[in-house]
Design a protein around this motif. Structure first.
Motif, short mmCIF file in Angstrom:
data_model
loop_
_atom_site.label_atom_id
_atom_site.label_comp_id
_atom_site.label_asym_id
_atom_site.label_seq_id
_atom_site.Cartn_x
_atom_site.Cartn_y
_atom_site.Cartn_z
N GLU A 12 -3.56 3.39 -2.21
CA GLU A 12 -3.14 2.54 -3.28
C GLU A 12 -4.11 2.58 -4.79
O GLU A 12 -3.56 2.76 -5.78
CB GLU A 12 -2.95 1.03 -2.74
CG GLU A 12 -1.82 0.18 -3.45
CD GLU A 12 -1.59 -0.90 -2.71
OE1 GLU A 12 -2.42 -1.56 -2.23
OE2 GLU A 12 -0.53 -1.27 -2.48
N LYS A 13 -5.08 2.21 -4.34
CA LYS A 13 -6.18 2.29 -5.46
C LYS A 13 -6.22 3.38 -6.22
O LYS A 13 -6.19 3.41 -7.45
CB LYS A 13 -7.65 1.69 -4.95
CG LYS A 13 -8.68 1.24 -5.78
CD LYS A 13 -9.82 1.00 -5.21
CE LYS A 13 -10.84 1.67 -5.73
NZ LYS A 13 -12.27 1.94 -5.01
N SER A 14 -6.45 4.63 -5.62
CA SER A 14 -6.80 5.86 -6.22
C SER A 14 -5.09 6.38 -6.97
O SER A 14 -5.23 6.97 -7.82
CB SER A 14 -7.12 7.10 -5.58
OG SER A 14 -6.14 7.20 -4.40
N ALA A 15 -4.06 5.74 -6.55
CA ALA A 15 -2.80 6.20 -7.01
C ALA A 15 -2.71 5.55 -8.42
O ALA A 15 -2.00 5.84 -9.21
CB ALA A 15 -1.66 5.76 -5.80
N GLY A 16 -2.99 4.06 -8.37
CA GLY A 16 -2.87 3.31 -9.31
C GLY A 16 -3.70 3.99 -10.55
O GLY A 16 -3.33 3.49 -11.78
N PRO B 46 -1.01 13.80 2.90
CA PRO B 46 -0.92 14.11 1.76
C PRO B 46 0.52 14.82 1.34
O PRO B 46 0.73 15.25 0.10
CB PRO B 46 -1.93 15.23 1.21
CG PRO B 46 -2.94 14.74 2.53
CD PRO B 46 -2.11 14.09 3.59
N THR B 47 1.51 15.18 2.33
CA THR B 47 2.48 15.84 1.93
C THR B 47 3.63 14.89 1.48
O THR B 47 4.86 15.27 0.90
CB THR B 47 3.41 16.46 3.21
OG1 THR B 47 3.48 15.49 4.40
CG2 THR B 47 2.51 17.43 3.89
N ILE B 48 3.42 13.48 1.56
CA ILE B 48 4.42 12.43 1.20
C ILE B 48 3.95 11.76 -0.37
O ILE B 48 2.70 11.95 -0.46
CB ILE B 48 4.91 11.49 2.05
CG1 ILE B 48 3.68 10.48 2.73
CG2 ILE B 48 5.71 12.09 3.12
CD1 ILE B 48 4.26 9.77 3.66
N GLU B 49 4.71 11.02 -0.98
CA GLU B 49 4.32 10.39 -2.22
C GLU B 49 3.10 9.41 -1.75
O GLU B 49 3.35 8.44 -0.70
CB GLU B 49 5.29 9.71 -2.87
CG GLU B 49 6.40 10.62 -3.58
CD GLU B 49 5.71 11.77 -4.59
OE1 GLU B 49 4.98 11.16 -5.35
OE2 GLU B 49 5.78 12.90 -4.30
N PRO B 50 2.29 9.13 -2.77
CA PRO B 50 1.09 7.92 -2.37
C PRO B 50 1.94 6.66 -1.94
O PRO B 50 1.47 6.07 -0.92
CB PRO B 50 0.31 7.88 -3.56
CG PRO B 50 0.55 9.35 -4.07
CD PRO B 50 1.90 9.80 -3.77
N HIS B 51 3.10 6.09 -2.71
CA HIS B 51 3.43 4.90 -2.31
C HIS B 51 4.37 4.81 -0.88
O HIS B 51 4.41 3.86 -0.24
CB HIS B 51 4.63 4.52 -3.43
CG HIS B 51 5.77 5.21 -3.50
ND1 HIS B 51 6.14 6.29 -4.20
CD2 HIS B 51 7.06 4.82 -2.87
CE1 HIS B 51 7.31 6.82 -3.96
NE2 HIS B 51 8.03 5.70 -3.14
N ALA C 207 3.25 6.82 1.64
CA ALA C 207 2.24 6.80 2.61
C ALA C 207 1.61 5.19 2.58
O ALA C 207 1.59 4.78 3.87
CB ALA C 207 0.97 7.57 1.93
N VAL C 208 1.42 4.77 1.63
CA VAL C 208 1.02 3.14 1.78
C VAL C 208 1.93 2.25 2.51
O VAL C 208 1.72 1.64 3.57
CB VAL C 208 0.92 2.56 0.32
CG1 VAL C 208 0.65 1.05 0.49
CG2 VAL C 208 -0.37 3.24 -0.51
N ALA C 209 3.50 2.59 2.50
CA ALA C 209 4.30 1.88 3.18
C ALA C 209 4.28 2.29 4.61
O ALA C 209 4.43 1.32 5.43
CB ALA C 209 5.66 2.21 2.50
N LEU C 210 4.12 3.48 4.89
CA LEU C 210 4.14 3.92 6.11
C LEU C 210 2.81 3.33 6.87
O LEU C 210 3.08 2.69 8.32
CB LEU C 210 3.95 5.49 6.25
CG LEU C 210 4.55 6.22 7.34
CD1 LEU C 210 6.13 6.31 7.32
CD2 LEU C 210 3.81 7.63 7.53
#
Lengths: 175, 175
Positions: free
Chosen positions: B169-173, B102-107, B109-112
């Motif tokens: 990804e889903k919840s960020a969308g 949660p310390t980084i942006e959702p996108h 985190a997804v890439a990571l």
DNA sequence: CGCATCATGTAATTGGTTACATGATTAA
DNA sequence: TTAATCATGTAACCAATTACATGATGCG
């Protein structure tokens, strides 16, 4: 390095805290991600303060010091998350025991695995209970992913122990 | 303590070996159970020889020393397996990263997580290949249980990374 | 008053990594 | 002959555990 990252993470998730608080957070909250004793935490916090990653406030009773993460600290944490490639370092006593299972008698191995499975079932119940409760974290999201991972890993170990015990029992019975 | 147990286990599984051989075995065979460098292995073997857990044979070319496990060594190994309760000590950079997601942006985190999943898929393939091949162990059974556990754990991490990425990804969308 | 808990630290030791250092043997 | 691999070691450093040490505050 990771100790300092864990501390920065806890300060982000829980807000300003003392070394004592952080020691308790290690025990109670992220113990299946990272562990540290107060004797390691206190000196590290002082070093981090000297480097400007956290600020100190000598305020509370009993010489309590409160630490808060700084912009520099947040930057360091962010850099670690994004730039550092995860080290696949691994030392697992459980995996070592798995490797060494053939050194003991099949019936001993079965007993060992069944004992393990029991302990793991208890741990699973504990983790599920934590998941059911409200979060201890002031910022949302923290704990959720690590807890989910921890539960999955505990279940995996439990199932592996049960299934391996059954398999050894079966093949030993044929002798 | 565990280093010495790992060495005794390797000597049991592979038969008499040199420090050099054991170093390679750590790299190639039980690296997901335990790890050690030659700089740690050589002194430990000498200590164990002094304590009678292994015997040394200074024989081979290039000053090669061959070590074999003794009765005392086997007893130590057996005692560790049966008497010692497994320490649930845990330090996992992966779990720490999970906590800090949660310390980084959702996108980000997804890439990571997707990147991680790729690496883990490759590792899975590697482990499956080892399972398909004949064993390197002279004594039967060794490697089998640890390898099975390793494959399960790698698959778990892979699936967790994929599913968590999808979830974020889903919840960020929705935002 | 006495005990539990809060609160911080240091010292000694063990475990582990990285880097330094050296030399023999083998295969191309 | 020269490069790769075999082979063993030590030293400096960092990470982590255990044990030692001290004292304040709050609660019963």
């Amino acid at each position: 390095m990771s100790l300092r990252i864990a501390l920065l993470g806890l300060l982000t998730a829980a807000g300003p805290s003392s070394g004592y608080d952080l020691t308790k957070l290690f025990e109670s909250s992220i113990s299946n991600a990272w562990q540290a004793r107060h004797s390691q935490i206190y000196p590290e916090l002082n070093k981090m303060a000297a480097e400007g990653l956290v600020t100190v406030e000598e305020a509370g009773p009993r010489g309590r010091k409160s630490y808060a993460i700084t912009k520099e600290g947040s930057a360091e944490l962010r850099a670690w998350m994004l730039d550092e490639q995860p080290s696949r370092m691994h030392r697992s006593e459980t995996a070592l025991r798995a490797f060494l299972l053939p050194t003991i008698e099949p019936h001993e191995a079965v007993a060992l695995l069944r004992g393990q499975a029991e302990v793991l079932a208890a741990k699973m119940a504990e983790l599920e209970a934590i998941r059911a409760k409200a979060s201890v974290w002031r910022k949302p999201g923290f704990g959720r992913y690590a807890l989910d991972l921890g539960i999955r890993q505990t279940r995996l170990l439990h199932d592996w122990a049960e299934e391996t015990a059954a398999e050894i029992e079966k093949s030993a019975g044929q002798d």
